[in-house]
Write a protein that holds these residues in place. Structure first.
Motif, PDB file in Angstrom:
ATOM      1  N   ILE A 124       0.871  -1.174   0.000  1.00 26.82           N
ATOM      2  CA  ILE A 124       0.000   0.000   0.000  1.00 26.82           C
ATOM      3  C   ILE A 124       0.908   1.224   0.000  1.00 26.82           C
ATOM      4  O   ILE A 124       1.627   1.477   0.966  1.00 26.82           O
ATOM      5  N   VAL A 125       0.890   1.968  -1.105  1.00 25.20           N
ATOM      6  CA  VAL A 125       1.856   3.043  -1.321  1.00 25.20           C
ATOM      7  C   VAL A 125       1.207   4.405  -1.110  1.00 25.20           C
ATOM      8  O   VAL A 125       0.140   4.697  -1.650  1.00 25.20           O
ATOM      9  N   SER A 126       1.874   5.236  -0.309  1.00 21.63           N
ATOM     10  CA  SER A 126       1.428   6.612  -0.086  1.00 21.63           C
ATOM     11  C   SER A 126       2.663   7.496  -0.067  1.00 21.63           C
ATOM     12  O   SER A 126       3.699   7.106   0.480  1.00 21.63           O
ATOM     13  N   SER A 127       2.580   8.651  -0.680  1.00 21.59           N
ATOM     14  CA  SER A 127       3.740   9.534  -0.713  1.00 21.59           C
ATOM     15  C   SER A 127       3.747  10.465   0.493  1.00 21.59           C
ATOM     16  O   SER A 127       2.696  10.806   1.045  1.00 21.59           O
ATOM     17  N   LEU A 128       4.938  10.881   0.895  1.00 21.32           N
ATOM     18  CA  LEU A 128       5.112  11.756   2.047  1.00 21.32           C
ATOM     19  C   LEU A 128       5.019  13.222   1.616  1.00 21.32           C
ATOM     20  O   LEU A 128       5.929  14.020   1.849  1.00 21.32           O
ATOM     21  N   ASN A 129       3.915  13.561   0.967  1.00 18.34           N
ATOM     22  CA  ASN A 129       3.688  14.954   0.572  1.00 18.34           C
ATOM     23  C   ASN A 129       2.257  15.326   0.955  1.00 18.34           C
ATOM     24  O   ASN A 129       1.668  14.692   1.826  1.00 18.34           O
ATOM     25  N   ASP A 130       1.711  16.315   0.332  1.00 16.42           N
ATOM     26  CA  ASP A 130       0.368  16.776   0.702  1.00 16.42           C
ATOM     27  C   ASP A 130      -0.707  15.725   0.450  1.00 16.42           C
ATOM     28  O   ASP A 130      -1.833  15.862   0.946  1.00 16.42           O
ATOM     29  N   ASP A 131      -0.383  14.678  -0.316  1.00 15.15           N
ATOM     30  CA  ASP A 131      -1.363  13.641  -0.630  1.00 15.15           C
ATOM     31  C   ASP A 131      -1.478  12.610   0.492  1.00 15.15           C
ATOM     32  O   ASP A 131      -2.358  11.771   0.476  1.00 15.15           O
ATOM     33  N   PHE A 132      -0.566  12.631   1.483  1.00 18.43           N
ATOM     34  CA  PHE A 132      -0.577  11.645   2.566  1.00 18.43           C
ATOM     35  C   PHE A 132      -1.885  11.715   3.352  1.00 18.43           C
ATOM     36  O   PHE A 132      -2.369  12.793   3.694  1.00 18.43           O
ATOM     37  N   SER A 133      -2.463  10.549   3.633  1.00 18.70           N
ATOM     38  CA  SER A 133      -3.739  10.500   4.336  1.00 18.70           C
ATOM     39  C   SER A 133      -3.845   9.201   5.134  1.00 18.70           C
ATOM     40  O   SER A 133      -3.839   8.112   4.559  1.00 18.70           O
ATOM     41  N   LEU A 134      -3.952   9.333   6.450  1.00 16.76           N
ATOM     42  CA  LEU A 134      -4.168   8.150   7.286  1.00 16.76           C
ATOM     43  C   LEU A 134      -5.515   7.512   6.961  1.00 16.76           C
ATOM     44  O   LEU A 134      -5.651   6.282   6.976  1.00 16.76           O
ATOM     45  N   ASN A 135      -6.522   8.331   6.662  1.00 14.61           N
ATOM     46  CA  ASN A 135      -7.837   7.795   6.315  1.00 14.61           C
ATOM     47  C   ASN A 135      -7.763   6.879   5.097  1.00 14.61           C
ATOM     48  O   ASN A 135      -8.384   5.807   5.067  1.00 14.61           O
ATOM     49  N   ARG A 136      -7.001   7.293   4.085  1.00 12.51           N
ATOM     50  CA  ARG A 136      -6.894   6.474   2.876  1.00 12.51           C
ATOM     51  C   ARG A 136      -6.138   5.173   3.158  1.00 12.51           C
ATOM     52  O   ARG A 136      -6.499   4.109   2.645  1.00 12.51           O
ATOM     53  N   ILE A 137      -5.099   5.263   3.972  1.00 10.86           N
ATOM     54  CA  ILE A 137      -4.347   4.054   4.317  1.00 10.86           C
ATOM     55  C   ILE A 137      -5.248   3.070   5.054  1.00 10.86           C
ATOM     56  O   ILE A 137      -5.228   1.857   4.783  1.00 10.86           O
ATOM     57  N   GLU A 138      -6.081   3.570   5.971  1.00  5.92           N
ATOM     58  CA  GLU A 138      -7.011   2.688   6.685  1.00  5.92           C
ATOM     59  C   GLU A 138      -7.995   2.046   5.723  1.00  5.92           C
ATOM     60  O   GLU A 138      -8.381   0.875   5.896  1.00  5.92           O
ATOM     61  N   ARG A 139      -8.402   2.758   4.709  1.00  2.00           N
ATOM     62  CA  ARG A 139      -9.321   2.221   3.698  1.00  2.00           C
ATOM     63  C   ARG A 139      -8.680   1.041   2.961  1.00  2.00           C
ATOM     64  O   ARG A 139      -9.296  -0.021   2.790  1.00  2.00           O
ATOM     65  N   TYR A 140      -7.427   1.218   2.542  1.00  5.32           N
ATOM     66  CA  TYR A 140      -6.716   0.129   1.865  1.00  5.32           C
ATOM     67  C   TYR A 140      -6.464  -1.044   2.815  1.00  5.32           C
ATOM     68  O   TYR A 140      -6.537  -2.212   2.418  1.00  5.32           O
ATOM     69  N   LEU A 141      -6.161  -0.733   4.073  1.00  2.70           N
ATOM     70  CA  LEU A 141      -5.932  -1.802   5.050  1.00  2.70           C
ATOM     71  C   LEU A 141      -7.186  -2.652   5.233  1.00  2.70           C
ATOM     72  O   LEU A 141      -7.108  -3.879   5.354  1.00  2.70           O
TER      73      LEU A 141
END
Length: 344
Positions: A106-123
């Motif tokens: 599950i890939v997320s960039s460390l910029n303004d696009d970072f979102s814990l909510n989105r990571i939880e969705r993928y998890l």
């Protein structure tokens, strides 16, 4: 490398046990390595083959195992795991994403696009399918707070594997190669522009995937992968790259959501009322955890949001299935009546 064996492609007893003696004698077995609109590319003992997908064939996706003969696709084997989502927009359809994975990056960039909510969705999606999730935070070389953000993600689950990487650094890439061994299938998932294709190139050891930049004003990226495909890795594993998903609607994933938010589920068991909604009820252990700082308001709100979304989408899809079954039953009834009329 030499022509791959079915074991190299990920064949294991779970799939072999589904084959009859007759099928072994009359059909060939292969795995979908590319899925286009009307055809699939299959890799098996006979090499690479292209087949048109026949009308009314069972829905299939990259990673599926298929039985086929010289003329046609015969059937798809039962899957060990399946990633799917409600199709984007208002359509009452499911979209199959990938089948028979061992690990999902599950890939997320460390910029303004970072979102814990989105990571939880993928998890939630990963845990619903029983596939091991690994979080990869890209562009670590451009972020001064990378370790702090990594710890935020780690707090979602103490057992979760979380890596901060510079996708152009070979040492960082080597951290991921342990997941890419012979017969194992890994997939990258995440939004557009988070650096999936750059990571794929790093693991492949060559610039095979096109990469694109991001818009500086909002850190949003462009799609550089346009279809799902499996690539060979030097370690012998299989890597699936998927197009960036602007929308990931959950359906039939209630158990995955509960596993992702196991801390809230555990707290809820301590509430005074068994049907507590965690809003303003007395004796609510969840609200008490928020007051003490043990739980964040953001996490509770996202948990509730995903549960509402999942319930709505699952109900919508169930209604469509019921409607489709009723229509099929009506068609069959009309056909039976027509056949009976011809006899007299």
């Amino acid at each position: 490398m030499n022509a791959p064996s079915l074991i190299d492609l990920g064949l294991r007893p779970f799939f072999q046990q589904q084959l009859s003696l007759e099928e072994l004698e009359t059909c060939s077995l292969g795995r979908i390595i590319e899925h286009h609109k009307s055809e699939v590319v299959i890799l098996g003992d006979a090499g690479i083959l292209r087949y048109h997908i026949p009308p009314n064939f069972d829905p299939i996706c990259v990673g599926d195992w298929l039985l086929f003969n010289n003329d046609r696709l015969v059937r798809v084997l039962e899957r060990q795991s399946l990633f799917q989502r409600k199709a984007a927009g208002s359509a009452r359809e499911r979209q199959l994403i990938a089948a028979n994975l061992d690990t999902v990056f599950i890939v997320s960039s460390l910029n303004d696009d970072f979102s814990l909510n989105r990571i939880e969705r993928y998890l939630a999606l990963a845990k619903e399918t029983g596939v091991e999730p690994v979080i990869i935070l890209t562009k670590a070389d451009l972020c001064s707070e990378a370790e702090s953000i990594r710890q935020q993600v780690q707090q979602l689950d103490s057992l979760l594997s979380v890596y901060c990487v510079n996708s152009l650094d070979n040492e960082d890439i080597s951290l991921l190669k342990g997941y890419c061994q012979r017969g194992k299938t890994v997939a990258f998932m995440g939004s557009s522009g988070v650096g999936k294709s750059t990571l794929v190139n790093g693991l492949l050891g060559q610039n095979e995937m096109e990469t694109g930049g991001i818009r500086e004003q909002d850190s949003k990226g462009r799609h550089t992968t346009t279809y799902r495909a499996i690539k060979w890795l030097p370690e012998g594993g299989l890597l699936m790259d998927t197009p960036g998903m602007r929308e990931l609607q959950l359906s039939d994933a209630k158990e995955g959501i509960k596993l992702t938010f196991a801390d809230i589920e555990s707290l809820a068991e301590q509430c005074r009322f068994s049907d507590c909604q965690h809003q303003n009820e007395p004796g609510c252990a969840v609200l008490n955890a928020i007051e003490t700082g043990e739980l964040s308001t953001r996490r509770l709100e996202n948990f509730q949001k995903l549960l509402r979304e999942e319930a709505h989408n699952s109900a919508t899809l169930a209604q469509k299935r019921a409607k489709d079954r009723a229509f099929s039953k009506m068609v069959n009834s009309v056909q039976d009546q027509a056949r009976s009329a011809k006899k007299y």
